[in-house]
Scaffold this motif. Structure first.
Motif, PDB file in Angstrom:
ATOM      1  N   GLY A  99       0.857  -1.188   0.000  1.00 19.38           N
ATOM      2  CA  GLY A  99       0.000   0.000   0.000  1.00 19.38           C
ATOM      3  C   GLY A  99       0.886   1.228   0.000  1.00 19.38           C
ATOM      4  N   SER A 100       0.352   2.363  -0.489  1.00 14.88           N
ATOM      5  CA  SER A 100       1.189   3.562  -0.459  1.00 14.88           C
ATOM      6  C   SER A 100       1.403   4.037   0.969  1.00 14.88           C
ATOM      7  N   GLU A 101       0.534   3.615   1.896  1.00 17.79           N
ATOM      8  CA  GLU A 101       0.752   4.000   3.292  1.00 17.79           C
ATOM      9  C   GLU A 101       2.061   3.404   3.830  1.00 17.79           C
ATOM     10  N   PHE A 125      -5.446  13.107   5.035  1.00 19.03           N
ATOM     11  CA  PHE A 125      -5.324  11.664   5.201  1.00 19.03           C
ATOM     12  C   PHE A 125      -4.586  11.443   6.533  1.00 19.03           C
ATOM     13  N   ALA A 202      -3.106   9.566  -4.632  1.00 20.36           N
ATOM     14  CA  ALA A 202      -3.909   8.342  -4.519  1.00 20.36           C
ATOM     15  C   ALA A 202      -5.099   8.349  -5.482  1.00 20.36           C
ATOM     16  N   THR A 232      -1.370   4.604  -6.034  1.00 24.71           N
ATOM     17  CA  THR A 232      -1.790   3.358  -5.403  1.00 24.71           C
ATOM     18  C   THR A 232      -2.627   2.498  -6.338  1.00 24.71           C
ATOM     19  N   SER A 234      -4.938   0.762  -4.914  1.00 27.45           N
ATOM     20  CA  SER A 234      -6.101   0.519  -4.052  1.00 27.45           C
ATOM     21  C   SER A 234      -7.382   1.163  -4.542  1.00 27.45           C
ATOM     22  N   LYS A 235      -7.292   2.224  -5.305  1.00 35.12           N
ATOM     23  CA  LYS A 235      -8.500   2.973  -5.641  1.00 35.12           C
ATOM     24  C   LYS A 235      -8.910   2.637  -7.082  1.00 35.12           C
ATOM     25  N   ARG A 243      -3.087  -4.602  -1.221  1.00 34.13           N
ATOM     26  CA  ARG A 243      -2.105  -3.664  -0.707  1.00 34.13           C
ATOM     27  C   ARG A 243      -0.887  -3.473  -1.624  1.00 34.13           C
ATOM     28  N   GLY A 245       1.133  -0.041  -3.410  1.00 32.59           N
ATOM     29  CA  GLY A 245       1.268   1.359  -3.797  1.00 32.59           C
ATOM     30  C   GLY A 245       2.670   1.558  -4.332  1.00 32.59           C
TER      31      GLY A 245
HETATM   32  C1  LIG Z   1      -6.470   5.691   0.107  1.00 29.56           C
HETATM   33  C2  LIG Z   1      -5.333   6.618   0.306  1.00 29.56           C
HETATM   34  C3  LIG Z   1      -4.038   6.139   0.490  1.00 29.56           C
HETATM   35  C4  LIG Z   1      -3.800   4.702   0.835  1.00 29.56           C
HETATM   36  O1  LIG Z   1      -3.500   3.945  -0.182  1.00 29.56           O
HETATM   37  P1  LIG Z   1      -2.982   2.456   0.047  1.00 29.56           P
HETATM   38  O2  LIG Z   1      -2.181   2.281  -1.183  1.00 29.56           O
HETATM   39  O3  LIG Z   1      -4.204   1.622   0.129  1.00 29.56           O
HETATM   40  O4  LIG Z   1      -2.152   2.384   1.275  1.00 29.56           O
HETATM   41  C5  LIG Z   1      -2.986   7.022   0.549  1.00 29.56           C
HETATM   42  N1  LIG Z   1      -3.195   8.340   0.483  1.00 29.56           N
HETATM   43  C6  LIG Z   1      -4.420   8.849   0.348  1.00 29.56           C
HETATM   44  C7  LIG Z   1      -4.589  10.316   0.289  1.00 29.56           C
HETATM   45  C8  LIG Z   1      -5.533   8.010   0.275  1.00 29.56           C
HETATM   46  O5  LIG Z   1      -6.747   8.517   0.207  1.00 29.56           O
END
Ligand SMILES: *Cc1c(COP(=O)(O)O)cnc(C)c1O
Length: 378
Positions: A99-101, A125, A202, A232, A234-235, A243, A245
């Protein structure tokens, strides 16, 4: 619990850790089903893609069981090559995360020490504030304009003071607003060369449909300052559950620093295979994004007709709504109908809810329910 053991535990912890806010991940569908006795759930709280991932992902995952005994590629070689090819960024300047987190956390671990200054937005975020604070950094939070947009002047002024890291999501989560290309160029002109600029994109694939959305990568390339653009799977790519990013960085040294602090096998087999397959079916992604952007317009029109509801301009797959009253009871009433949205809890935003754009049927259910709830409570 033995109170003496608890106090010994707390005394051992780093002082930054206990005061950190918990990340608000929202309610699970199962929890809502059980607590409210509803069967039909609409998940509109996490900005997930209602169309899921490309069918190519399912095909890529069929033989996964045969591979679980081996470690994944610690360097995500194939995925970085594929991302590099389409973005024009050299693979050695690309970081991949769980994930990007995960990349946000690596950045904070690699760059921040006690007392360093980080600049970001409020509301933002959550992890843009939580991870820097975890490292003991001081986080400066800039306010929105009254019209629920970025305050470009305030950003330029604060950047000129030289924070170690500036974290900005463009477009913003939870607000949905964006810096335009012109505004982003003003930011760049104000940013000193010793600030690390983290641009969290994201919602990039959705925002590309918005007039004036900057090609931040092109604006940053060749600039004499360190930067990283985060995106990412994820979206828009529909892979939140696996997971993945990635970060496109100014230089390979930045990526090598992140490699030092990350867990070595941070992106597992399934995640790498799925991301590669999804990336190979860009048409599927684009179709879902186009549909969501269209449905966002439909929902905005519908909500504009509701008295007392203010809608922040959005370049994303969600809307940030000021419903003009405490969001707690409204959220409860929505949950009772199986509608999971995200009521904002930060001071000053207790009258806001964030709702993701779902399928047409889900959006209609949400708008119908909100209309009734607000009318009854009025
Ligand atoms: C959803 C979101 C992320 C998280 O993305 P992951 O890749 O699922 O960890 C990161 N930054 C922002 C601003 C988001 O809204």
């Amino acid at each position: 619990m033995n109170a003496a053991v608890v106090s010994a535990t707390l005394a051992l912890a780093r002082p930054e850790v206990a005061p950190l806010p918990a990340y608000n991940a929202g309610l699970s569908s199962e929890a809502v089903r059980q607590r409210y006795g509803v069967t039909e759930i609409a998940r509109l709280a996490s900005n997930e893609n209602p169309y899921g991932a490309s069918p190519a992902v399912a095909r890529a995952l069929v033989d996964l069981a045969a591979r679980v005994g081996t470690y994944p590629d610690a360097n995500c070689t194939a995925l970085r090559a594929a991302i590099g090819e389409r973005t024009g960024v050299a693979p050695e300047c690309i970081a991949v995360g769980n994930g990007s987190e995960d990349i946000l956390q690596m950045l904070c671990q690699a760059f921040l020490s006690q007392g360093d200054r980080v600049l970001t937005q409020r509301p933002a975020f959550g992890l843009h504030e939580i991870y820097p604070r975890m490292m003991g950094a001081q986080v400066e939070l800039l306010a929105l304009t009254p019209g629920l947009g970025f305050d470009v002047d305030a950003w330029c002024e604060a950047l000129a003071r030289g924070p170690k890291i500036a974290m900005l999501a463009n477009p913003s989560n939870p607000v949905g607003c964006m810096f335009t290309a012109q505004e982003f160029e003003r930011l760049l002109a104000a940013a000193p060369a010793h600030t690390l600029l983290v641009v969290d994109e994201a919602y990039y694939e959705y925002a590309c449909h918005a007039d004036g959305y900057p090609d931040v990568l092109a604006l940053l390339q060749g600039r004499a300052m360190p930067w990283i653009v985060l995106r990412t799977f994820s979206k828009a790519w529909g892979l939140a559950g696996l997971r993945v990013g990635y970060g496109l960085a100014s230089d390979a040294a930045l990526v090598q620093l992140l490699d030092r602090v990350r867990t070595p096998f941070n992106v597992n087999h399934a995640a790498q295979a799925a991301a590669l397959a999804a990336w190979g079916d860009e048409a599927f992604m684009r179709q879902g994004v186009a549909e969501t952007v269209r449905l966002r317009g439909v929902l905005v029109q519908r909500l504009q007709a509701l008295r007392g509801v203010r809608i922040a301009p959005s370049a994303t797959n969600f809307l940030f709504l000021d419903i003009g009253r405490p969001n707690g009871p409204v959220n409860e009433a929505l949950l009772a109908q199986g509608l999971i949205t995200k009521p904002w809890k930060e001071p000053g935003f207790e009258s806001f809810i964030r709702v993701s754009i779902g399928t047409e049927a889900e959006n209609t259910r949400f708008a119908d329910a909100l209309a009734v709830i607000l009318e009854v409570a009025a």
